[in-house]
Write a protein that holds these residues in place. Structure first.
Motif, PDB file in Angstrom:
ATOM      1  N   UNK A 249       0.861  -1.182   0.000  1.00 37.18           N
ATOM      2  CA  UNK A 249       0.000   0.000   0.000  1.00 37.18           C
ATOM      3  C   UNK A 249       0.900   1.235   0.000  1.00 37.18           C
ATOM      4  N   UNK A 250       0.760   2.070  -1.025  1.00 33.30           N
ATOM      5  CA  UNK A 250       1.594   3.260  -1.181  1.00 33.30           C
ATOM      6  C   UNK A 250       0.779   4.512  -0.865  1.00 33.30           C
ATOM      7  N   UNK A 251       1.418   5.451  -0.193  1.00 35.59           N
ATOM      8  CA  UNK A 251       0.808   6.754   0.045  1.00 35.59           C
ATOM      9  C   UNK A 251       0.941   7.593  -1.213  1.00 35.59           C
ATOM     10  N   UNK A 252      -0.180   8.082  -1.733  1.00 28.43           N
ATOM     11  CA  UNK A 252      -0.161   8.960  -2.887  1.00 28.43           C
ATOM     12  C   UNK A 252      -0.240  10.405  -2.432  1.00 28.43           C
ATOM     13  N   UNK A 253      -1.262  11.108  -2.897  1.00 30.71           N
ATOM     14  CA  UNK A 253      -1.477  12.467  -2.399  1.00 30.71           C
ATOM     15  C   UNK A 253      -1.854  12.382  -0.921  1.00 30.71           C
ATOM     16  N   UNK A 254      -1.405  13.316  -0.095  1.00 33.31           N
ATOM     17  CA  UNK A 254      -1.744  13.238   1.328  1.00 33.31           C
ATOM     18  C   UNK A 254      -3.255  13.144   1.552  1.00 33.31           C
ATOM     19  N   UNK A 255      -3.633  12.399   2.578  1.00 31.50           N
ATOM     20  CA  UNK A 255      -5.035  12.070   2.822  1.00 31.50           C
ATOM     21  C   UNK A 255      -5.926  13.300   2.940  1.00 31.50           C
ATOM     22  N   UNK A 256      -5.434  14.345   3.610  1.00 28.16           N
ATOM     23  CA  UNK A 256      -6.275  15.510   3.869  1.00 28.16           C
ATOM     24  C   UNK A 256      -6.157  16.573   2.778  1.00 28.16           C
TER      25      UNK A 256
END
Length: 378
Positions: A249-256
């Protein structure tokens, strides 16, 4: 002698390819286009020349494509049907182009504003040998509307609040291992993010290359970000999470931060994209590891932000597109049951940077049973 072979032919009636409303449609052909080319043809003769496309649905001044170019000696061009009586086509070379070491490439063409149909042409610019040239996506767009796809203004900007100085990134303590932006060497955003609060999430596929290893997944997410930022002109990668076939699982654009993944539905909507192409004719098969990881992300989002099942969508349910592909869309009932039939797991401790950068371990039989619904992920 030049050999031409278009492998992705499917003989459907004209207009049968649904796709995205921006997709350039060639009668009887589906994406990805796979074109076998070889050197040795007559000078100046194209290696490949498509039929004229069907009518383009909206006015456009930009054409963008992305795919695989194993040999840098290939040059794509776009020929737009001319309105002039003195020539058949207006011919355009790429105004922007980038090819990655693994052959993934994007090209952008600036054309005179029009609604005329077009041709895809492949020229020999010094190719070394026979190879297969692929195009996953070919779109005709308005540059201004393309920019609006990455905008919080669609639903109005969020009012200023005390949270304006809060971090945009997801919390450190998570119930799953997350490969953070720093680990895959994400580029910074072009502009400050617009803030939102998660109230929905949407399933996508990248409709591109299917990585086979962790290293390939890192290369692919780097390509996707570059394509979104520099070909489409967006602020950052459009999705908030990306999941590979190994379950990483990769972080893309920040969640907020407001994303760019569903036109007019980006604000408060979290984009979760599965790497690969799950639509015919590519028809990648969704891996159990991928579906299990999507379930973990979905369970976290639904529980942590009180997102109801009615606010979990596939892209095609709220946009004009085939995304996330027929094969992945068929898993929606199982994913909903997986996410909403289980309690939210307790948060784990912070993930060490070296752990976040490592490939996901192969799940045990017990873990697969916990993540899967019997009979659904086969």
């Amino acid at each position: 002698m030049t050999r031409l072979l278009l492998l992705a032919l499917f003989f459907f009636p004209a207009g049968s390819y649904a796709g995205d409303e921006k997709t350039v449609v060639f009668s009887g052909v589906q994406y990805p286009l796979e074109i076998a080319v070889s050197p040795g043809g007559p000078a100046g003769v194209p290696l490949y020349e498509s039929a004229v496309s069907e009518s383009v649905r909206t006015a456009y001044d930009t054409v963008i494509m992305q795919g695989e170019m194993p040999d840098p000696g290939v040059r794509p061009e776009i020929w737009v049907k001319s309105k002039s009586l003195f020539k058949a086509f207006d011919k355009y070379r790429p105004a922007g182009f980038k090819r990655f070491p693994n052959g993934r490439f994007w090209a952008k063409f600036d054309v005179a504003a029009t609604r005329q149909p077009l041709k895809l042409v492949i020229l020999d610019d010094g190719i070394a040998g026979a190879h297969l040239f692929k195009i996953y996506e070919l779109e005709a767009v308005s540059g201004s509307s393309q920019k609006l796809e990455d905008s919080a203004e669609e639903q109005g900007p969020s009012p200023a609040s005390a949270e304006d100085d809060a971090p945009f990134s997801i919390e450190e303590a998570l119930p799953f291992t997350l490969v953070r932006r720093e680990a895959w060497k994400a580029a910074p955003p072009k502009e400050p993010y617009a803030r939102h609060a998660p109230k929905a999430f949407t399933l996508h596929h990248t409709a591109g290359y299917l990585p086979k290893t962790y290293a390939e997944s890192v290369a692919e997410i780097q390509f996707v970000q570059d394509y979104h930022q520099n070909a489409k002109g967006w602020n950052d990668i459009g999705y908030h999470f990306l999941i590979d076939p190994l379950g990483n699982i990769f972080e893309g654009r920040p969640l907020y931060a407001v994303g760019a993944h569903v036109l007019n539905r980006n604000t408060d909507n979290i984009g979760v994209s599965v790497m690969g192409n799950y639509h015919p004719p590519a028809s990648n098969k969704p891996a159990a590891e991928t579906l299990g990881s999507f379930g973990k992300v979905g369970t976290y989002l639904s529980g942590n932000y009180s997102i109801a099942v009615s606010s979990f969508h596939a892209h095609r349910e709220i946009g004009s597109t085939d995304c996330p592909g027929d094969l992945l869309y068929a898993k929606m009932p199982a994913l909903k049951e997986l996410i909403y039939a289980r309690p939210v797991p307790a948060a784990a401790g912070p993930v060490a940077p070296e752990a976040a950068a490592a490939p996901a371990a192969a799940p045990s039989l017990r873990q697969l049973r916990e993540c899967a619904i019997p009979g659904q992920f086969r």
